[in-house]
Design an enzyme around this catalytic site. Structure first.
Site, PDB file in Angstrom:
ATOM      1  N   LYS A  13     -16.053 120.569  39.446  1.00 23.31           N
ATOM      2  CA  LYS A  13     -17.505 120.562  39.187  1.00 23.31           C
ATOM      3  C   LYS A  13     -18.196 119.404  39.897  1.00 23.31           C
ATOM      4  O   LYS A  13     -19.264 119.576  40.470  1.00 23.31           O
ATOM      5  CB  LYS A  13     -17.808 120.482  37.678  1.00 23.31           C
ATOM      6  CG  LYS A  13     -17.308 121.663  36.878  1.00 23.31           C
ATOM      7  CD  LYS A  13     -17.831 121.632  35.452  1.00 23.31           C
ATOM      8  CE  LYS A  13     -17.392 120.401  34.657  1.00 23.31           C
ATOM      9  NZ  LYS A  13     -15.935 120.326  34.415  1.00 23.31           N
ATOM     10  N   ARG A  88     -21.412 121.347  27.041  1.00 21.45           N
ATOM     11  CA  ARG A  88     -19.972 121.510  26.838  1.00 21.45           C
ATOM     12  C   ARG A  88     -19.697 122.239  25.529  1.00 21.45           C
ATOM     13  O   ARG A  88     -18.549 122.460  25.184  1.00 21.45           O
ATOM     14  CB  ARG A  88     -19.308 120.131  26.767  1.00 21.45           C
ATOM     15  CG  ARG A  88     -18.796 119.624  28.099  1.00 21.45           C
ATOM     16  CD  ARG A  88     -18.331 118.212  27.865  1.00 21.45           C
ATOM     17  NE  ARG A  88     -17.223 117.797  28.689  1.00 21.45           N
ATOM     18  CZ  ARG A  88     -17.337 117.192  29.850  1.00 21.45           C
ATOM     19  NH1 ARG A  88     -18.515 117.006  30.386  1.00 21.45           N
ATOM     20  NH2 ARG A  88     -16.270 116.785  30.503  1.00 21.45           N
ATOM     21  N   ARG A 127      -6.366 112.430  41.208  1.00 21.11           N
ATOM     22  CA  ARG A 127      -7.742 112.199  41.677  1.00 21.11           C
ATOM     23  C   ARG A 127      -8.035 110.705  41.891  1.00 21.11           C
ATOM     24  O   ARG A 127      -7.644 109.855  41.105  1.00 21.11           O
ATOM     25  CB  ARG A 127      -8.723 112.767  40.654  1.00 21.11           C
ATOM     26  CG  ARG A 127     -10.174 112.432  40.952  1.00 21.11           C
ATOM     27  CD  ARG A 127     -11.109 113.337  40.246  1.00 21.11           C
ATOM     28  NE  ARG A 127     -11.186 113.096  38.817  1.00 21.11           N
ATOM     29  CZ  ARG A 127     -11.993 113.784  38.008  1.00 21.11           C
ATOM     30  NH1 ARG A 127     -12.751 114.743  38.481  1.00 21.11           N
ATOM     31  NH2 ARG A 127     -12.021 113.519  36.723  1.00 21.11           N
ATOM     32  N   ARG A 160      -9.694 107.158  37.485  1.00 19.33           N
ATOM     33  CA  ARG A 160     -10.386 107.117  36.196  1.00 19.33           C
ATOM     34  C   ARG A 160      -9.391 106.889  35.071  1.00 19.33           C
ATOM     35  O   ARG A 160      -8.287 107.422  35.097  1.00 19.33           O
ATOM     36  CB  ARG A 160     -11.128 108.443  35.968  1.00 19.33           C
ATOM     37  CG  ARG A 160     -12.492 108.462  36.607  1.00 19.33           C
ATOM     38  CD  ARG A 160     -13.135 109.812  36.550  1.00 19.33           C
ATOM     39  NE  ARG A 160     -13.091 110.463  35.256  1.00 19.33           N
ATOM     40  CZ  ARG A 160     -13.760 111.590  34.978  1.00 19.33           C
ATOM     41  NH1 ARG A 160     -14.518 112.149  35.905  1.00 19.33           N
ATOM     42  NH2 ARG A 160     -13.674 112.145  33.798  1.00 19.33           N
ATOM     43  N   ARG A 171      -8.206 116.684  27.042  1.00 22.28           N
ATOM     44  CA  ARG A 171      -9.497 117.170  27.545  1.00 22.28           C
ATOM     45  C   ARG A 171      -9.474 118.684  27.733  1.00 22.28           C
ATOM     46  O   ARG A 171     -10.461 119.368  27.462  1.00 22.28           O
ATOM     47  CB  ARG A 171      -9.843 116.458  28.863  1.00 22.28           C
ATOM     48  CG  ARG A 171     -10.288 115.010  28.631  1.00 22.28           C
ATOM     49  CD  ARG A 171     -10.142 114.156  29.862  1.00 22.28           C
ATOM     50  NE  ARG A 171     -11.005 114.531  30.955  1.00 22.28           N
ATOM     51  CZ  ARG A 171     -10.795 114.161  32.226  1.00 22.28           C
ATOM     52  NH1 ARG A 171      -9.738 113.425  32.534  1.00 22.28           N
ATOM     53  NH2 ARG A 171     -11.634 114.507  33.160  1.00 22.28           N
TER      54      ARG A 171
END
Ligand code: AMP
Length: 215
Positions: A13, A88, A127, A160, A171
């Protein structure tokens, strides 16, 4: 054009929103980015949000709603936007409807980026994010030219704190609990389009642009 990008964490996203915003000249509104900026700046909101974010849990609705309302007061909203990371949950979709109703605007398109848990875990645990411009990289799929440094602006890349496997699994679980009702809500409004988030970022971008241009 006003677009909502839905999809699990790791569906791309953030990357897609940034590229799409540049391509269609839209504002990119990422609730995750705004929260991280608040954590970094040590604001009251940031202090309250950090604990939830580190555990992979949703930050309470009231805090995020206030933050979003403030964001919608900024002028760049007028040229159109891409919402990334909000809503969400169904309650958030309704809050968004109220904000938009106040502004007398509506959503044109809801894109749902679909992928598998395996792809999500592989993408997120590898990431890397630029500390200055926010561009995303991946340790193996999309490494920067020089290790640890952003190709675009030269700033340092970081991982992160919520991109570790344990938090990523949490998550995904949180996401799955909430997403069904959200998908139904936008399906009923006739605005939802499902797209595969697999394949290269460029390929996925073309899929989204094609959809948006058909609107
Ligand atoms: P993201 O960058 O979208 O993956 O968001 C990172 C984290 O920020 C999430 O795991 C949540 O803790 C928090 N967050 C972002 N957007 C929201 C939202 N709409 N509602 C509640 N928490 C959020």
């Amino acid at each position: 054009m006003r677009i909502i990008l839905l999809g699990p964490p790791g569906a791309g996203k953030g990357t897609q929103s940034k590229n799409l915003a540049a391509r269609l000249d839209l504002s990119h509104i990422s609730t995750g980015d705004i929260l991280r900026q608040n954590v970094k700046a040590g604001t009251e909101l940031g202090k309250e949000a950090k604990g939830y974010m580190d555990k992979g849990l949703l930050v309470p609705d009231a805090l995020v709603a206030k933050m979003l309302k403030d964001r919608f007061e900024q002028l760049d909203i007028k040229k159109g936007f891409i919402l990334d990371g909000y809503p969400r949950a169904l309650t958030q979709a309704k809050t968004l409807d109220e904000i938009l109703k106040d502004k007398k605007i509506g959503i044109d398109l809801v894109v749902y980026l679909d992928t598998t848990d395996k792809v999500i875990i592989q993408r997120l645990t590898g990431r890397l994010v630029c500390s200055a411009c926010g561009l995303n990289y991946h340790k193996t799929n999309m490494p920067p030219k020089k290790e640890g440094v952003c190709d675009a602006c030269g700033a340092k890349l970081f991982q992160r704190t919520d991109d570790n496997e344990e938090t990523v699994r949490k998550r995904i679980e949180v996401y799955k609990n909430e997403v069904a009702s959200l998908i139904k809500y936008y399906q009923d409004s006739g605005k939802l389009h499902k797209l595969s988030a697999d394949g290269s970022a460029d390929l996925v971008l073309e899929r989204i642009v094609e959809l948006a241009q058909g609107k």
